[in-house]
Design a protein around this motif. Structure first.
Motif, mmCIF file in Angstrom:
data_model
loop_
_atom_site.group_PDB
_atom_site.id
_atom_site.type_symbol
_atom_site.label_atom_id
_atom_site.label_comp_id
_atom_site.label_asym_id
_atom_site.label_seq_id
_atom_site.Cartn_x
_atom_site.Cartn_y
_atom_site.Cartn_z
ATOM 1 N N UNK A 178 -0.287 3.177 -2.066
ATOM 2 C CA UNK A 178 0.011 1.776 -1.755
ATOM 3 C C UNK A 178 1.488 1.487 -1.950
ATOM 4 N N UNK A 179 2.043 1.974 -3.054
ATOM 5 C CA UNK A 179 3.469 1.755 -3.320
ATOM 6 C C UNK A 179 4.326 2.362 -2.225
ATOM 7 N N UNK A 180 3.965 3.566 -1.770
ATOM 8 C CA UNK A 180 4.750 4.237 -0.735
ATOM 9 C C UNK A 180 4.821 3.392 0.530
ATOM 10 N N UNK A 181 3.669 2.911 1.000
ATOM 11 C CA UNK A 181 3.652 2.129 2.239
ATOM 12 C C UNK A 181 4.373 0.795 2.036
ATOM 13 N N UNK A 182 4.237 0.203 0.849
ATOM 14 C CA UNK A 182 4.960 -1.036 0.554
ATOM 15 C C UNK A 182 6.458 -0.843 0.711
ATOM 16 N N UNK A 183 6.954 0.274 0.165
ATOM 17 C CA UNK A 183 8.392 0.520 0.174
ATOM 18 C C UNK A 183 8.888 0.952 1.549
ATOM 19 N N UNK A 184 8.152 1.823 2.214
ATOM 20 C CA UNK A 184 8.659 2.390 3.466
ATOM 21 C C UNK A 184 8.553 1.400 4.623
ATOM 22 N N UNK A 185 7.533 0.525 4.584
ATOM 23 C CA UNK A 185 7.342 -0.437 5.668
ATOM 24 C C UNK A 185 7.646 -1.870 5.259
ATOM 25 N N UNK A 186 8.117 -2.050 4.006
ATOM 26 C CA UNK A 186 8.512 -3.380 3.508
ATOM 27 C C UNK A 186 7.359 -4.383 3.625
ATOM 28 N N UNK A 187 6.216 -3.985 3.109
ATOM 29 C CA UNK A 187 5.036 -4.841 3.136
ATOM 30 C C UNK A 187 4.688 -5.305 1.730
ATOM 31 N N UNK A 188 3.883 -6.364 1.650
ATOM 32 C CA UNK A 188 3.381 -6.813 0.361
ATOM 33 C C UNK A 188 2.196 -5.941 -0.049
ATOM 34 N N UNK A 189 1.795 -6.066 -1.316
ATOM 35 C CA UNK A 189 0.672 -5.284 -1.828
ATOM 36 C C UNK A 189 -0.593 -5.546 -1.004
ATOM 37 N N UNK A 190 -0.902 -6.821 -0.779
ATOM 38 C CA UNK A 190 -2.129 -7.138 -0.057
ATOM 39 C C UNK A 190 -2.070 -6.675 1.394
ATOM 40 N N UNK A 191 -0.894 -6.748 2.013
ATOM 41 C CA UNK A 191 -0.762 -6.283 3.396
ATOM 42 C C UNK A 191 -1.069 -4.788 3.498
ATOM 43 N N UNK A 192 -0.576 -4.010 2.532
ATOM 44 C CA UNK A 192 -0.807 -2.571 2.558
ATOM 45 C C UNK A 192 -2.285 -2.261 2.325
ATOM 46 N N UNK A 193 -2.879 -2.914 1.333
ATOM 47 C CA UNK A 193 -4.291 -2.658 1.047
ATOM 48 C C UNK A 193 -5.137 -3.006 2.275
ATOM 49 N N UNK A 194 -4.794 -4.109 2.939
ATOM 50 C CA UNK A 194 -5.554 -4.501 4.123
ATOM 51 C C UNK A 194 -5.381 -3.493 5.254
ATOM 52 N N UNK A 195 -4.143 -2.999 5.436
ATOM 53 C CA UNK A 195 -3.913 -2.015 6.499
ATOM 54 C C UNK A 195 -4.680 -0.729 6.226
ATOM 55 N N UNK A 196 -4.561 -0.209 4.988
ATOM 56 C CA UNK A 196 -5.226 1.043 4.650
ATOM 57 C C UNK A 196 -6.746 0.885 4.662
ATOM 58 N N UNK A 197 -7.215 -0.285 4.243
ATOM 59 C CA UNK A 197 -8.663 -0.532 4.265
ATOM 60 C C UNK A 197 -9.169 -0.504 5.693
ATOM 61 N N UNK A 198 -8.391 -1.073 6.615
ATOM 62 C CA UNK A 198 -8.778 -1.050 8.017
ATOM 63 C C UNK A 198 -8.867 0.361 8.553
#
Length: 632
Positions: free
Chosen positions: A72-92
């Motif tokens: 989650x941290x990796x995607x947050x940093x590399x794509x400049x997303x919030x925690x919830x945005x990353x969790x939602x993307x990966x959950x999808x």
């Protein structure tokens, strides 16, 4: 407003999406030993890989810039997303339905801005593809057919068609729940006199995807003579689309680029299609801008800067193509890869070449033959009259600084010799010395930096950023090295050091950062927790860390390779004993100091108690020395 995402669902997302699969979408990973993988860090520029991923622990850490964390941290940093945005993307991606602790599940209200904009583009891309089948799109299908692209090719690249009306797509996306603000922000729509209208109308459409495969923009090609717009119209700069940071076709080409260590840079969307259909599946293109530094960063992470890497640029043979090649050469030294230029003898681009002469001609075109530096030098030299001494001297004055920019001294010498041949200067050493002089002058002008030194090792990298509250860490101090090794075992192989490790106090660690990590392990429930669920244990330790610096140290220790190839209970016991013996030795010295201060005339009871403590400590130290881990 929706509440926070259920903790169990966050854990389910972490467990379901392997970190190496996610990171591999952005850079090439290779075996680093000990079950870890390594690659070039996406968060800072580097020439040798210091970025490591531990699939078994679900963590990454860069020993160069100290970035680290979980998937989650990796995607947050590399794509400049919030925690919830990353969790939602990966959950999808994982097919996991998220639960929210307040407000229930309502996707339209729980998506962050970036995810909403990406979703709008995804829906728009499918809309355009569907429209390509319409009667109105006959002109688009004809355009593709005339360039050798059938229906299957169009589908493979997601090519579509935008209807000529004012707001067909805008109304369609409104019906899907997207707001006018989202449509304007995304660049899909633009402000009209009476509200938003479609930005792209009556054009052939190419979806532009980022390296992760998400549609972030579009490239639109004019089809009709009454269209007064530019030949190609791209999505404007938006929160998810930066033309200097995207490469068309990178989502399709990235795996083959990493596998073959080769990338082919072409000029347009149809050129990418032609190359891929001709078997050149490493072809990519910029999107309405010159190839630049941000594009190089994307490629370097895939190419890994190994010695066999090749980047081949194809440009039209006209003056504009030559200017593009020279602009590319400006950034040539940012590559460790060798760069080449490919120009068809008749000046045709890959699309036209495939149409006229077939797939083999395209494959032959992109075989690396002419180094980019040679092309740039010949371009310079061609402007001078080399039949005269003055012409040769002027050409040397312009070309020598170009050669002097080559960082590798061996390559610089070789190219200088070639330049002498191009100019017809028989005294080769004169040209070599001139280039060396210019290179030296450039270095001096830029100011001399510190003398080059050997690369830092992971322990030493940690030393340079050690807390001011604690001593500097260094491999030369065996105390810190042993403490580090024990903490690595406690995080990576807790079953080998538990339960003995959980009885160790924070005072058994002497380096301030290591004390903080030990405290975090205690706060998380102890190393014994890691014997049950290793990944959940590491998550809890990271969450127990008081700040980002300690959290980064936890990640680093959890990812860094243990110093011994074969790790077993014997090795773990040795580290436990070494740390404990040093703690006992420190206490013995403290007690001996107390005895000295008390003297022979002190309170007999107090003196006896201190002497007794000293004897107990000395017996315990001998037991540790003789029995090892059995004495713990």
């Amino acid at each position: 407003m929706a509440g926070r995402i259920n903790d169990e669902d966050v854990k389910a997302v972490r467990d379901a999406v392997p970190i190496d699969a996610v990171v591999s979408e952005y850079l090439q990973l290779r075996n680093a030993g000990g079950g870890n993988l390594k690659g070039l860090c996406p968060f800072h520029d580097e020439k040798s890989p210091s970025f490591q991923v531990s699939p078994s622990k679900g963590l990454f850490h860069c020993f160069g810039c100290q970035e680290g964390g979980d998937t989650i941290t990796f995607v947050m940093k590399v794509d400049h997303l919030s925690f919830s945005e990353v969790v939602e993307r990966l959950a999808g991606q994982a097919g996991i339905t998220l639960r929210y602790e307040e407000g229930g599940y309502n996707p339209s209200h729980q998506r962050g801005e970036r995810i909403r904009l990406v979703e709008a583009h995804k829906v728009a891309a499918q809309f355009y593809m569907d429209q390509l089948e319409s009667a109105e799109a006959e002109i688009g299908r004809k355009f593709l057919a005339e360039r050798g692209f059938d229906q299957a090719a169009a589908a493979h690249f997601g090519v579509g068609y935008s209807p000529a009306g004012w707001d067909h797509l805008t109304r369609f996306l409104r019906g899907k729940g997207f707001t006018d603000k989202e449509l304007i922000t995304s660049g899909i729509s633009q402000e009209g006199r009476r509200g938003p209208i479609d930005r792209f109308r009556g054009r052939l459409m190419w979806p532009i995807r980022d390296i992760g495969g998400e549609v972030v923009g579009f490239g639109a090609r004019r089809l009709r003579e009454d269209d007064n717009g530019p030949k190609y119209l791209n999505t404007p700069e938006t929160p998810i689309y930066r033309k200097s940071q995207v490469l068309y076709g990178i989502d399709l080409a990235k795996k083959e680029i990493a596998k073959s260590s080769r990338a082919v840079v072409v000029e347009g969307y149809t050129d990418v299609m032609a190359c891929h259909l001709a078997g050149i599946t490493t072809a990519i293109a910029t999107c309405g801008t010159a190839f630049g530094g941000d594009h190089i960063k994307i490629l370097r992470r895939l190419l890994m800067d190994n010695g066999s890497a090749r980047v081949i640029f194809t440009f039209d043979g006209d003056s504009a193509g030559q200017k593009a090649a020279l602009r590319a050469f400006e950034d040539d030294q940012k590559f460790a890869a060798e760069t080449y230029i490919a120009v068809a003898p008749d000046g045709m681009d890959p699309c036209d070449l495939r149409l006229a002469k077939g797939d083999e001609a395209v494959a032959d075109l992109v075989e690396p033959r002419t180094p980019l530096f040679e092309f740039a030098l010949r371009h310079i030299v061609s402007r001078y009259d080399l039949e005269t001494p003055a012409g040769r001297a002027a050409a040397l004055d312009e070309a020598a600084p170009v050669v002097a920019r080559i960082k590798n001294s061996g390559a610089q010498h070789e190219v200088a010799v070639q330049l002498a041949g191009m100019l017809g200067i028989l005294d080769t050493q004169f040209v070599v010395k001139r280039v060396s002089q210019l290179a030296r002058w450039a270095r001096d002008r830029g100011g001399r930096g510190p003398a080059p030194s050997r690369p830092q090792q992971p322990y030493e990298a940690a030393a340079t950023r050690a807390s001011a509250a604690g001593p500097a860490l260094t491999l030369r101090n065996p105390v810190y090295a042993t403490e580090r090794e024990l903490l690595k075992l406690a995080l990576q192989r807790p079953e080998l050091v538990s339960p003995a490790f959980d009885a160790y106090g924070v005072d058994e660690f002497t380096a301030a950062p290591y004390v903080a990590v030990r405290e975090a392990i205690i706060e998380a429930g102890g190393a014994d927790l890691g014997t049950q669920d290793p990944q959940a244990y590491l998550v809890r330790v990271r969450e127990a860390a008081p700040d980002d610096a300690v959290r980064a140290m936890v990640t680093e220790l959890a990812v860094e390779a243990i110093l011994r190839r074969s790790v077993d209970e014997v090795y773990a016991g040795q580290q436990l004993v070494a740390v404990r013996r040093r703690a006992v030795d420190r206490r013995i010295r403290d007690v001996q100091g107390s005895l000295t201060r008390l003297g022979t005339h002190s309170d007999p009871a107090r003196l006896s108690a201190v002497q007794e403590e000293l004897m107990v400590l000395q017996r315990y130290d001998r037991a540790l020395q003789d029995l090892g881990a059995q004495a713990l």
